[in-house]
Write an enzyme that holds these catalytic residues in place. Sequence first.
Site, PDB file in Angstrom:
ATOM      1  N   GLU A   1      57.701   6.983  12.293  1.00  0.00           N
ATOM      2  CA  GLU A   1      58.270   8.502  12.392  1.00  0.00           C
ATOM      3  C   GLU A   1      59.538   8.623  13.143  1.00  0.00           C
ATOM      4  O   GLU A   1      59.984   7.547  13.985  1.00  0.00           O
ATOM      5  CB  GLU A   1      57.125   9.097  13.308  1.00  0.00           C
ATOM      6  CG  GLU A   1      57.210  10.648  13.496  1.00  0.00           C
ATOM      7  CD  GLU A   1      56.126  11.187  14.422  1.00  0.00           C
ATOM      8  OE1 GLU A   1      56.592  12.286  14.966  1.00  0.00           O
ATOM      9  OE2 GLU A   1      55.301  10.704  14.782  1.00  0.00           O
TER      10      GLU A   1
ATOM     11  N   MET B   1      72.774   6.815   9.594  1.00  0.00           N
ATOM     12  CA  MET B   1      72.363   8.285   9.268  1.00  0.00           C
ATOM     13  C   MET B   1      71.463   8.147   8.033  1.00  0.00           C
ATOM     14  O   MET B   1      71.562   9.298   7.318  1.00  0.00           O
ATOM     15  CB  MET B   1      73.565   9.241   9.135  1.00  0.00           C
ATOM     16  CG  MET B   1      74.415   9.214  10.330  1.00  0.00           C
ATOM     17  SD  MET B   1      73.249   9.643  11.885  1.00  0.00           S
ATOM     18  CE  MET B   1      73.409  11.584  11.435  1.00  0.00           C
TER      19      MET B   1
ATOM     20  N   HIS C   1      69.357   7.105  20.538  1.00  0.00           N
ATOM     21  CA  HIS C   1      69.281   8.683  20.031  1.00  0.00           C
ATOM     22  C   HIS C   1      69.637   9.442  21.251  1.00  0.00           C
ATOM     23  O   HIS C   1      69.373   9.329  22.657  1.00  0.00           O
ATOM     24  CB  HIS C   1      67.542   9.022  20.078  1.00  0.00           C
ATOM     25  CG  HIS C   1      67.568  10.285  19.435  1.00  0.00           C
ATOM     26  ND1 HIS C   1      67.858  10.725  18.249  1.00  0.00           N
ATOM     27  CD2 HIS C   1      67.198  11.566  20.004  1.00  0.00           C
ATOM     28  CE1 HIS C   1      67.626  12.210  18.152  1.00  0.00           C
ATOM     29  NE2 HIS C   1      67.217  12.760  19.601  1.00  0.00           N
TER      30      HIS C   1
HETATM   31  C1  GRF Z   1      75.394   8.517  18.750  1.00  0.00           C
HETATM   32  O1  GRF Z   1      75.400   9.997  19.590  1.00  0.00           O
HETATM   33  C2  GRF Z   1      73.987   8.031  18.809  1.00  0.00           C
HETATM   34  O2  GRF Z   1      73.247   8.127  19.870  1.00  0.00           O
HETATM   35  C3  GRF Z   1      73.325   8.790  17.695  1.00  0.00           C
HETATM   36  O3  GRF Z   1      74.520   8.748  16.563  1.00  0.00           O
HETATM   37  C4  GRF Z   1      75.769   8.735  17.366  1.00  0.00           C
HETATM   38  C5  GRF Z   1      76.474   7.832  16.758  1.00  0.00           C
HETATM   39  O4  GRF Z   1      77.780   7.526  17.384  1.00  0.00           O
HETATM   40  N1  GRF Z   1      72.144   8.093  16.953  1.00  0.00           N
HETATM   41  P1  GRF Z   1      78.645   6.237  17.352  1.00  0.00           P
HETATM   42  O5  GRF Z   1      78.825   5.988  15.755  1.00  0.00           O
HETATM   43  O6  GRF Z   1      77.947   5.365  17.854  1.00  0.00           O
HETATM   44  O7  GRF Z   1      79.861   6.565  17.760  1.00  0.00           O
END
Ligand code: GRF
Length: 218
Positions: free
Chosen positions: A146, A93, A112
Site C-alpha cells: 500500500e 515517483m 516520505h
Molecule cells: C522528498 O521530499 C521525498 O520525501 C519525497 O520526494 C522528495 C524527493 O526530493 N519522496 P529529492 O529528489 O530527494 O530532492
Amino acid sequence: MTRKTPVAVMISGRGSNMAALIEACEAPDFPAEIVLVLSNRYEAKGLKTAADAGIATEVIDYRGKGSRKAFEDAATAAIEAAGAELICLAGFMRLLTPHFVEHWRDRLINIHPSLLPAFPGLDTHERAIQTGVRISGCTVHFVRAEMDSGPIIVQAAVPVTAKDTARTLAARVLEQEHRIYPLAVALIASGKARRVGEQVIVDEDLSGLPPLVVPPTA
Ligand code: GRF
C-alpha cells in the site's frame, strides 16, 4: 571497519536525499555504500550528482519498456547485478507493484515528507497546511504494497507556522529528511534496527539526538 552494506538508490528527480546519502556514505565509518543510482527518467537531475560523485548510474525508462512488470524486472536485474542488498527510494515517483515490493521485502525503504500515517500520497505540505496541523515532518519506512505504508524506522517532526506556505514547509521538512535518511540507513546497515512484527525496534541509545527525532528504542 566491518563490511559495508551495498545500497541502490532509486530516484526520479532532483535527488537531494540521494545526495545526503552519498555524503553520509563518504564517512569511513558509515556502514553502507552506494553501488548504484537507478532512475526511471533520463531527465532526473540527481543522475549527474551521482555520476559526479563517481557512482554508477543506470536509467530504465519505463516509457520505453512497455509494462510496469518489464520495468520492475529490469530494475531488479540491475540492482541484483550491482550487488545491492538494500534499496532506498528517494523521490522515486512511480508506484511499485506488490510483486516488486514483496521481492524486496524488508530490503526496500522510502522517505516520505509527512509524519505517516498522516498525509500519504502527493501534495503533502499543501494538505498539512490546509488541515491546520501544528506539527509536520518526515518518515523513513520499510515499503509495503500500500502506498506510503510500512514499518516506521525514523521520523522527525517540525513545527508548522501560521505563515507557512507549502514551499516554506517543504524546505523545513527537507532539512530533516536529509538528516534522518542517512540515520535510518545507518541503523539498518549496522543491524541496529530490527523489524518485529510491523514495528521497528532500534537497539541503540539515541537519546543524544535532538528531541524531535524520535525513532523507537528498545
Ligand atoms: C522528498 O521530499 C521525498 O520525501 C519525497 O520526494 C522528495 C524527493 O526530493 N519522496 P529529492 O529528489 O530527494 O530532492
